[in-house]
Scaffold this active site. Structure first.
Site, PDB file in Angstrom:
ATOM      1  N   ASP A  92       0.814  -1.210   0.000  1.00 54.83           N
ATOM      2  CA  ASP A  92       0.000   0.000   0.000  1.00 54.83           C
ATOM      3  C   ASP A  92       0.852   1.267   0.000  1.00 54.83           C
ATOM      4  OD1 ASP A  92      -2.049   1.833   0.331  1.00 54.83           O
ATOM      5  OD2 ASP A  92      -2.247   1.475   2.480  1.00 54.83           O
ATOM      6  N   SER A  95      -0.060   4.257   2.783  1.00 51.86           N
ATOM      7  CA  SER A  95       0.195   4.191   4.218  1.00 51.86           C
ATOM      8  C   SER A  95       1.641   3.762   4.431  1.00 51.86           C
ATOM      9  CB  SER A  95      -0.771   3.223   4.915  1.00 51.86           C
ATOM     10  OG  SER A  95      -0.555   1.884   4.489  1.00 51.86           O
ATOM     11  N   ASN A  97       2.824   1.850   7.560  1.00 52.48           N
ATOM     12  CA  ASN A  97       3.071   0.825   8.579  1.00 52.48           C
ATOM     13  C   ASN A  97       2.909  -0.580   8.039  1.00 52.48           C
ATOM     14  OD1 ASN A  97       2.028   3.327  10.216  1.00 52.48           O
ATOM     15  ND2 ASN A  97       3.088   2.025  11.702  1.00 52.48           N
ATOM     16  N   TRP A  99       1.684  -4.187   9.403  1.00 45.30           N
ATOM     17  CA  TRP A  99       1.032  -4.873  10.514  1.00 45.30           C
ATOM     18  C   TRP A  99       0.352  -6.136  10.004  1.00 45.30           C
ATOM     19  CZ3 TRP A  99      -4.128  -6.032  10.511  1.00 45.30           C
ATOM     20  CH2 TRP A  99      -4.953  -5.302   9.658  1.00 45.30           C
ATOM     21  N   TYR A 135      -7.961   3.578   8.977  1.00 45.69           N
ATOM     22  CA  TYR A 135      -8.057   3.722   7.527  1.00 45.69           C
ATOM     23  C   TYR A 135      -9.445   4.249   7.178  1.00 45.69           C
ATOM     24  CZ  TYR A 135      -3.967   0.637   7.588  1.00 45.69           C
ATOM     25  OH  TYR A 135      -2.737   0.086   7.828  1.00 45.69           O
ATOM     26  N   ASP A 275      -1.951   5.926  -5.077  1.00 48.92           N
ATOM     27  CA  ASP A 275      -2.229   5.005  -3.977  1.00 48.92           C
ATOM     28  C   ASP A 275      -2.640   3.630  -4.479  1.00 48.92           C
ATOM     29  OD1 ASP A 275      -2.928   3.780  -1.651  1.00 48.92           O
ATOM     30  OD2 ASP A 275      -4.549   5.154  -1.130  1.00 48.92           O
ATOM     31  N   THR A 278      -5.952   1.862  -2.893  1.00 52.58           N
ATOM     32  CA  THR A 278      -7.316   2.321  -3.139  1.00 52.58           C
ATOM     33  C   THR A 278      -7.774   1.800  -4.485  1.00 52.58           C
ATOM     34  OG1 THR A 278      -7.084   4.317  -1.795  1.00 52.58           O
ATOM     35  CG2 THR A 278      -8.780   4.358  -3.479  1.00 52.58           C
TER      36      THR A 278
END
Length: 382
Positions: A92, A95, A97, A99, A135, A275, A278
């Site tokens: 992505d 963003s 991070n 996780w 998000y 992005d 998306t």
């Protein structure tokens, strides 16, 4: 703990409960063969002993194949820990991070996904830090830890990542990926966690400080992220470079937007982010209403499938270049029901009236995300 409102998943996939698992622990050639990608990939990447970017044969391979789920989400497999534990993730650019779900997670969204177990990794290092990420279509909270993260054949040592403890709501439950690997800048990383690609650069694991993305169309295979290189087979139409306007998201300045020959939005320039997380192309409410009006489309965005060829092009004018989407690119056909691949952002956020150039836009180009020069490159594919 910082609260980070990310727009990267505003229109992400209509998630599906049935995941398509990708297994690690195999060679890249075996992975490609297993998923029906090898023959096509070898045609596009014939062996060249002089090429340091040959993803199949070179020791420094950084090619990461991605599954295309109905053109709504693209995800690949990474591994965390020693021995490796496997997870499917969205790569992505909206963003920052990394996780994944963890064994500590009590939400139903974790019950049908792979979960990281720290006690089974000899290289895991715990912290007392927490993380929360909101998000557009879901959120997670949990703790931060360090471990070895493997992407393709790249082993990133001491990578900080989030272990989810809660994933409220139903959104992530129905997603056919486990977690998210953010590829934007450290400045928007929740809890100040260093992004994966920053550690790839810091640990000299990539030949160039950039990565490139190809997203396939019509559910076809072949999508990939190439870390550290540009595949010349996808740049035969040249590369249009656009400088970043901020080192946050992959943010650029647009000059104007036209429908056909009519100037309809972005009158005094506007900001957009590129992005991969998306699915659709998201625009401010005023621009969305104007686009629908100029296209003669109702407020629900539905169009007659028979009238697609009569619709005008939509063109984004960026840094002196014209990036045009034909109707076949921006109209979605789902089992005979056609609708625009555009979405209304609604009420402006703290980021203002920003545009999101999601997968609808990216599928038309091979996109290069260049951290070394703080720019984005676009090469038209068709």
């Amino acid at each position: 703990m910082k609260l980070l409102l990310l727009l990267g998943l505003v229109a992400l996939a209509q998630c599906h409960v049935h995941r398509v698992p990708l297994r690690k622990g195999k060679t890249l050639r075996q992975q490609l063969k297993e998923h029906g990608l090898l023959e096509d990939f070898l045609k596009k990447h014939p062996y060249n002993p002089a090429s340091k970017y040959n993803p199949v044969l070179a020791a420094s391979s950084s090619f990461e194949p991605m599954q295309n789920y109905m053109d709504t989400s693209y995800y690949g497999t990474i591994s965390i820990g020693t021995p490796q534990q496997d997870f499917t993730v969205i790569f992505d650019t909206g963003s920052s991070n990394l996780w994944v779900p963890s064994v500590y997670c009590t939400s139903s969204a974790c019950s049908n996904h792979n979960r990281f177990n720290p006690s089974e990794s000899s290289t895991y290092v715990s912290t007392n830090e927490t993380v929360y990420i909101a998000y557009g279509t879901g959120s997670m909270s949990g703790i931060l830890g360090y471990d070895t993260v493997t992407v393709s054949n790249i082993e990133v040592q001491n990578q900080i990542f989030g272990l989810s403890e809660t994933e409220p709501g139903s959104f992530f439950y129905y997603c056919n990926f486990d977690g998210i690997l953010g590829l934007a800048f450290p400045s928007i990383s929740s809890s100040g966690a260093t992004p994966v690609f920053d550690n790839m650069m810091n640990q000299d694991l990539v030949a160039q400080d950039l990565f490139s993305v190809y997203l396939s169309k019509d559910g076809a295979s072949g999508s990939f992220v190439l870390f550290g290189g540009i595949d010349s087979d996808y740049t035969t139409n040249g590369i249009q470079w656009v400088p970043l306007s901020a080192e946050t998201y992959w943010q650029i300045t647009m000059d104007r937007v036209t429908v056909g020959s009519d100037y309809i939005a972005c009158f005094l320039t506007c900001q957009a982010i590129v992005d991969t997380g998306t699915s659709l192309l998201v625009m401010p409410e005023s621009a969305y209403n104007r686009v629908l009006s100029d296209l003669g489309v109702g407020s629900n965005g539905e169009v007659s499938c028979d009238a697609i060829s009569q619709l005008p092009d939509v063109t984004f004018h960026i840094h002196g270049h014209a990036f045009t989407l034909s109707p076949s690119a921006y109209v979605l056909n789902e089992e005979g029901t056609c609708s625009l691949g555009f979405e209304n952002m609604g009420t402006p956020t703290e980021l203002g009236e920003q545009w999101i150039l999601g997968d609808i836009f990216i599928r038309e180009y091979y996109v290069i995300f260049d951290r070394g020069n703080n720019r984005v490159g676009f090469s038209r594919l068709f």
